[in-house]
Design an enzyme around this catalytic site. Structure first.
Site, short mmCIF file in Angstrom:
data_model
loop_
_atom_site.label_atom_id
_atom_site.label_comp_id
_atom_site.label_asym_id
_atom_site.label_seq_id
_atom_site.Cartn_x
_atom_site.Cartn_y
_atom_site.Cartn_z
N ASP A 69 0.84 -1.19 0.00
CA ASP A 69 0.00 0.00 0.00
C ASP A 69 0.88 1.24 0.00
OD1 ASP A 69 -2.57 1.20 0.01
OD2 ASP A 69 -2.28 1.74 2.10
N HIS A 101 -3.97 14.09 0.52
CA HIS A 101 -4.12 13.22 1.69
C HIS A 101 -2.88 13.33 2.58
CE1 HIS A 101 -4.99 9.69 4.15
NE2 HIS A 101 -3.80 9.19 3.82
N ARG A 137 1.54 15.81 12.59
CA ARG A 137 2.85 16.41 12.88
C ARG A 137 2.86 17.93 12.80
NH1 ARG A 137 3.86 11.89 9.82
NH2 ARG A 137 3.63 13.11 7.93
N GLU A 166 -10.11 4.11 3.69
CA GLU A 166 -9.27 4.88 2.78
C GLU A 166 -9.74 4.57 1.36
OE1 GLU A 166 -5.08 4.27 3.72
OE2 GLU A 166 -5.22 5.86 5.24
N GLU A 223 -9.19 4.19 -2.26
CA GLU A 223 -8.00 3.98 -3.09
C GLU A 223 -8.38 3.22 -4.35
OE1 GLU A 223 -4.49 2.49 -1.12
OE2 GLU A 223 -5.11 3.25 0.85
N ASP A 267 -8.89 0.58 2.02
CA ASP A 267 -7.84 0.19 2.98
C ASP A 267 -8.31 0.60 4.37
OD1 ASP A 267 -5.38 -0.49 4.11
OD2 ASP A 267 -4.53 1.49 3.68
N ARG A 323 -7.33 4.44 13.14
CA ARG A 323 -6.47 5.62 13.32
C ARG A 323 -5.85 5.70 14.71
NH1 ARG A 323 -5.52 6.38 8.17
NH2 ARG A 323 -7.42 6.80 7.00
N GLN A 364 -3.04 3.27 14.72
CA GLN A 364 -2.01 3.80 13.82
C GLN A 364 -1.18 4.90 14.49
OE1 GLN A 364 -3.69 5.32 10.16
NE2 GLN A 364 -1.72 5.85 9.27
N LYS A 397 -3.62 -1.41 9.87
CA LYS A 397 -4.03 -1.61 8.49
C LYS A 397 -4.21 -3.09 8.17
CE LYS A 397 -2.96 2.75 7.16
NZ LYS A 397 -3.74 3.61 6.28
N THR A 449 -8.72 -5.31 3.91
CA THR A 449 -8.68 -4.41 2.76
C THR A 449 -9.70 -4.97 1.78
OG1 THR A 449 -6.36 -3.84 3.09
CG2 THR A 449 -7.24 -3.55 0.87
N THR A 505 -4.49 6.88 -0.34
CA THR A 505 -5.79 7.53 -0.26
C THR A 505 -5.90 8.66 -1.27
OG1 THR A 505 -5.77 7.05 2.09
CG2 THR A 505 -7.43 8.60 1.34
N GLU A 526 -9.90 12.73 7.51
CA GLU A 526 -9.76 14.05 6.88
C GLU A 526 -11.09 14.80 6.86
OE1 GLU A 526 -7.10 13.67 3.13
OE2 GLU A 526 -7.73 11.66 3.70
MN MN Z 1 -3.83 3.14 2.51
#
Ligand code: MN
Length: 419
Positions: free
Chosen positions: A125, A132, A141, A198, A200, A232, A236, A239, A252, A256, A348, A362
């Site tokens: 992935d 994204h 961050r 996600e 994708e 995906d 969060r 993660q 993850k 999927t 994504t 998001e």
């Molecule tokens: Mn992904």
């Protein structure tokens, strides 16, 4: 490119997903029968395993379709892919003399169960959508460090789990995991409270590459058999705690989901578009010799249990910064061998606006801006919500569809270690 008319009337509808121009590859079963290979045409499935067994579809080097997966066709290469499409178009085109022989091999799609269309040999992935990466980077961050310094030079990816890939319609159970919020004194083990999607595209590799031999972007594009929609699923909260320094792991690995039909690259040829303008020059091995993205309109719907669907995002595959061919070429720079059935998630696909974001993280901006759905609001997925991804490339009087990529999220186990 215009609609190619078929004697299968339902294939000629301008908004239908499966005209004769498309011919996507799937695996289906009826009632108590064994799964077999089929091609979607209009509202029906053409049993190509049956056609091949009867001698109506003879491909060089075959038989390929006496197994319930497409890997053998995929590994056979572009000449066989082209011969397959040419023969199916000949059999199904309006006025075809073969109609009487072919018609008994059509089954209504409504009565069929769809399975994974290929054996997923490996799954990688990527993180190749700039909108994204900017959004997530800003949340995780801060805006100053949103894009990592390598991002504009490398299609960033991680090796996922082939065993986690499931076909559309498979229920997805909310995972447990190790979590630690920024204000928590210690980590705890609990069901994910920030379970997400996600949006994708998945590129499906057909032709393998040799161990020890990097391939060019041009060759990588030739190796790709086709594309699927790919969700995906991402936890969060798991993660955020686990991802440094080696990237996502258990966040993850729950599931999927892919759409049930592989749309062959040939069906997408009229929709090729270039990647966006480079903000930093890429190293020569990543240069695209011609357009390798596709203009595919995408949307995400969320339906609460017993409620109506709300479309929560609309975007386009053309928003990606790197194409699948660039990602695949980069993947081989180490000498890593790619195999038939390798699946590459695009990353994504978010657009530049709030209504074009490809994840709930998001859309709700990390939970700070809940959004409306039927009967309530959401920041992340609630139990028994059903999420659907849809994709369509619009031609002149026809549409290339992928089939819905659907998953319902069911509640976490009460005690994951019981029994
Ligand atoms: Mn992904």
């Amino acid at each position: 490119m215009a609609l190619i008319r078929s004697w299968v009337e339902s294939a000629n509808a301008p908004d239908g997903p499966f005209p004769l121009n498309n011919l996507p590859c799937g695996v289906f079963s009826l009632a108590d029968e064994e799964p077999r290979c089929g091609v979607a045409i209009g509202e029906t499935i053409l049993d190509v395993s049956g056609l091949e067994a009867e001698g109506l579809l003879a491909l060089d080097g075959g038989p390929y379709l006496d197994v319930p997966f497409w890997n053998e066709v995929m590994a056979a290469g572009p000449a066989v892919w082209a011969a397959l499409r040419a023969r199916l178009q000949e059999l199904l085109t309006e006025g075809s003399a073969a109609r009487a022989e072919v018609e008994p091999h059509l089954v209504p799609m409504a009565g069929a169960r769809l399975h994974l269309p290929f054996l997923v040999s490996e799954y990688t992935d990527f993180y190749a959508g700039k909108h994204h990466a900017m959004n997530v980077g800003t949340m995780f961050r801060g805006a100053e460090n949103a894009l990592p310094p390598n991002w504009l030079h490398i299609p960033i990816g991680y090796n996922g789990r082939a065993s986690s890939v499931v076909v559309s319609g498979t229920e997805v159970r909310r995972p447990w995991g190790q979590l630690k919020g920024p204000d928590d004194a210690a980590p705890r083990f609990a069901p994910s409270a920030r379970f997400d999607i996600e949006l994708e595209m998945g590129a499906v590799v057909g032709l393998p590459s040799e161990h020890g031999r990097p391939v060019t972007v041009e060759t990588a594009d030739e190796m790709i058999f086709g594309y699927v929609l790919l969700n995906d699923w991402s936890a969060r909260d798991i993660q955020a705690w686990e991802y440094q320094p080696l990237g996502p792991f258990q966040a993850k690995a729950t599931a999927t989901t892919i759409s049930p039909w592989i749309v062959m690259k040939a069906a997408l040829e009229p929709f090729r578009v270039s990647t966006p303008e480079r903000e930093r020059p890429l190293l020569p091995y990543l240069h695209e010799p011609r357009p390798m993205l596709y203009d595919i309109a995408l949307e995400v719907g969320l339906t609460p249990e017993g409620g109506r669907e709300t479309v929560i995002s609309r975007t386009n595959y053309a928003e990606m910064y790197y194409s699948a061919a660039q990602q695949l070429a980069h993947h081989t720079t180490s000498g890593c061998a790619m195999t038939a059935g390798d699946l590459l998630g695009s990353g994504t696909i978010s657009g530049p606006t709030k209504d074009s974001r490809g994840s709930l993280l998001e859309i709700s901006w990390g939970g700070k801006e809940p959004f409306e759905v039927d009967g309530g609001t959401r920041s992340f997925i609630a139990d028994n919500d059903t999420l659907v991804l849809r994709g369509a490339a619009k031609g002149d009087g026809y549409t290339i569809g992928f089939g819905d990529c659907v998953g319902k999220v069911i509640p976490a186990l009460e005690d994951p270690y019981a029994g």
